[in-house]
Write an enzyme that holds these catalytic residues in place. Structure first.
Site, PDB file in Angstrom:
ATOM      1  N   CYS A  86       0.812  -1.215   0.000  1.00 49.41           N
ATOM      2  CA  CYS A  86       0.000   0.000   0.000  1.00 49.41           C
ATOM      3  C   CYS A  86       0.846   1.266   0.000  1.00 49.41           C
ATOM      4  O   CYS A  86       0.314   2.365  -0.210  1.00 49.41           O
ATOM      5  CB  CYS A  86      -0.926   0.012   1.216  1.00 49.41           C
ATOM      6  SG  CYS A  86      -1.724  -1.570   1.548  1.00 49.41           S
ATOM      7  N   HIS A 335      -9.055   3.706  -1.403  1.00 51.96           N
ATOM      8  CA  HIS A 335      -7.718   3.125  -1.242  1.00 51.96           C
ATOM      9  C   HIS A 335      -7.346   2.231  -2.426  1.00 51.96           C
ATOM     10  O   HIS A 335      -7.283   1.008  -2.299  1.00 51.96           O
ATOM     11  CB  HIS A 335      -7.667   2.333   0.061  1.00 51.96           C
ATOM     12  CG  HIS A 335      -6.330   1.764   0.403  1.00 51.96           C
ATOM     13  ND1 HIS A 335      -5.139   2.292  -0.051  1.00 51.96           N
ATOM     14  CD2 HIS A 335      -5.989   0.684   1.182  1.00 51.96           C
ATOM     15  CE1 HIS A 335      -4.133   1.575   0.409  1.00 51.96           C
ATOM     16  NE2 HIS A 335      -4.618   0.593   1.161  1.00 51.96           N
TER      17      HIS A 335
END
Length: 392
Positions: A86, A335
């Site tokens: 991420c 996200h």
């Protein structure tokens, strides 16, 4: 080393876009980044590109960087793909800063992308799981939400953090995201909504978890030698820090903090010559509500164990003295793994340029972005400051 500057940034909307591809989303982000540069920039000015992506679904794992830069017309530009879960495009921005500071390039494109919504739920869980420790976490059945639930439980046990405090993170970030036209979940929620949602991984419920998203984001980093060609109001990359740690949560000494974030923040603060009290805003990695509370402590916004009190105080709301996640954060904005870090930089650019619309802060000078990979195997922190607002 030379100073590095942020001269432009842009992103696609985040959400589910069955009619788009990773190339088309990246093109949107790239064009918006180019258009945001005050004095304009030509694609031919770009010396190098760094692109972050996890590669959910396995569409283009090999050479996915050149696949998107060639698509937007950066033919022949050296392109590197960064994969740090991420934190992929947060590290892409760091690599761009390093290239500029070292003198190897004057204009560098840093960006990221991800398509996450066109695979099955089981496949998506697989691709999220690879950001954890494979053998002892993912293959044993632990989910990404399950890992953060362990961190939440540990923090609650150690410090008395409550479910209501977790829910207040969601309420704040949804209020901000409702003002962001690029946010995936652009709606407000009440504290009652955030507390009564279905449980995902106890103690985390649906409103404590970010969505899976499609999206792309880009930033343009240039050297002090050429910044005057692009803007009269430069934004300096004042500090950069990064840290790594054991990939598996069970391998670490603490469940109530992310040591990689602490290391990254300490390095960035030292480079910038500032501390947490000198910030006007921050974009932190809130993949789950507990992650934002951990960030408060790891980044020095409060002492260990005081994050719950900090969210309750209202200080991190958009009208507080340290607004956090004015974009809506991962929780509301979305996200798309490979785009998230660069997307945080987009918000920093907008706030420092006065282009954040209904969520614009009053004359911010300095902001921080904080991007985490997995459950803390990697972290990167950037500090940006509006040079015209800093006394030297």
């Amino acid at each position: 080393m030379r100073d590095a500057y942020l001269i432009g940034a842009g992103q696609s909307a985040y959400g589910s876009f069955p009619g788009e591809s990773y190339r088309s989303l990246f093109e949107t982000a790239f064009e918006r980044a180019i258009d945001s540069v005050p004095e304009g920039v030509e694609p031919g000015d770009v010396d190098e590109a760094v692109v972050g992506t996890l590669g959910v679904g396995g569409r283009q794992l090999g050479l996915s960087g050149p696949a998107v830069t060639e698509h937007v017309g950066l033919d022949g530009v050296p392109t590197t793909r960064v994969e740090n879960a991420c934190a992929a495009s947060g590290y892409a921005v760091r690599q761009a800063v390093q290239a500029v500071k070292s003198g190897m390039a004057d204009v560098v494109l840093a960006g990221g992308f991800e398509i996450m919504t066109d695979t099955s739920s089981d496949a998506t869980k697989y691709w999220l799981g690879v950001s954890g420790e494979t053998e002892w976490e993912r293959l044993s059945g632990t989910t990404f939400s399950g890992v953060y639930a362990q961190m939440a439980s540990a923090h609650m046990d150690a410090y008395g953090t409550t479910r209501e405090q977790l829910s207040r993170v969601a309420v704040k970030n949804h209020a901000n995201g409702a003002k962001n036209p690029h946010a995936q979940l652009a709606f407000e929620c009440s504290l009652e909504d955030a507390q009564s949602a279905p449980v995902v991984a106890d103690p985390l419920n649906l409103y404590h978890c970010c969505p899976t998203s499609d999206g792309a984001a880009c930033a343009l980093i240039v050297s002090e030698d050429v910044v005057g060609e692009y803007t009269d109001d430069p934004i300096r990359v004042a500090g950069v820090g990064a840290g790594s740690d054991s990939v598996g949560l069970f391998q670490r000494d603490t469940y109530t903090g992310i040591p990689a974030s602490r290391r990254a923040a300490e390095t960035a603060y030292e480079m910038a010559g500032v501390g947490p009290d000198d910030l006007d805003f921050a974009e932190v990695h809130d993949c789950f509500a507990i992650a934002e509370l951990l960030a408060y402590e790891d980044l020095g916004f409060c002492d260990p164990g005081e994050a719950g009190d900090l969210i309750e105080s209202g200080r991190t709301e958009i009208d507080g003295d340290l607004p956090v996640n004015t974009s809506g954060g991962l929780k509301s904005k979305g996200h798309p793994i490979g785009a998230t870090g660069a997307g945080q930089v987009v918000e920093a650019f907008k706030q420092l340029s006065g282009k954040a619309g209904d969520r614009q802060l009053e004359d911010p000078v300095r902001g921080l972005t904080h991007n985490v990979g997995g459950s803390g195997g990697a972290a990167v922190v950037h500090i940006f400051e509006k040079e015209s607002g800093v006394a030297r």
